[in-house]
Design an enzyme around this catalytic site. Sequence first.
Site, mmCIF file in Angstrom:
data_model
loop_
_atom_site.group_PDB
_atom_site.id
_atom_site.type_symbol
_atom_site.label_atom_id
_atom_site.label_comp_id
_atom_site.label_asym_id
_atom_site.label_seq_id
_atom_site.Cartn_x
_atom_site.Cartn_y
_atom_site.Cartn_z
ATOM 1 N N GLY A 180 0.819 -1.202 0.000
ATOM 2 C CA GLY A 180 0.000 0.000 0.000
ATOM 3 C C GLY A 180 0.854 1.253 0.000
ATOM 4 C CB SER A 181 -0.010 4.653 0.769
ATOM 5 O OG SER A 181 -0.473 4.757 2.099
ATOM 6 C CB THR A 182 4.571 6.395 2.403
ATOM 7 O OG1 THR A 182 3.723 7.484 2.018
ATOM 8 C CG2 THR A 182 5.491 6.015 1.268
#
Length: 139
Positions: free
Chosen positions: A65-67
């Site tokens: 997913g994202s940071t």
Amino acid sequence: MNKIIIKGRPTMGGIAEGAAMVCPDSISGNSGGLGDLNGVVAERGNAAKGQSIKDKILVLPCSKGSTGFSAHCKSAQLMGMGPKGWILTKIDSRLGVAVASLNIPAVSDFEEVDPVEIIKDGDWVKVNGNTGIIEITRK
């Protein structure tokens, strides 16, 4: 008791011990994957859904997913709900930010073994972020 010893790359110094929380598919960095206030995995379909990361040694194969994962983990830590240490099969920039933000012992980049396959949920693990040594005691 027999101990299993595996070695990875020292990633963040220090020593931590605790029960392993193995997430074979990692934990999503998107909003809603991990509770900021309670440290509970909320990601649909995750093997650890409903479990808290509090005082656990997180065992992850990689990021996902994202940071945002680092922000969610840091928020949980600030609320007293964070993990004690990390064991990461492979580290990348997303997990690197999380490791640096939490500043807790971490070992990563295992070449000869995959800790996600060796360590089981609830095993007692000792993470030596100074040497890269992981000691595993079966639950």
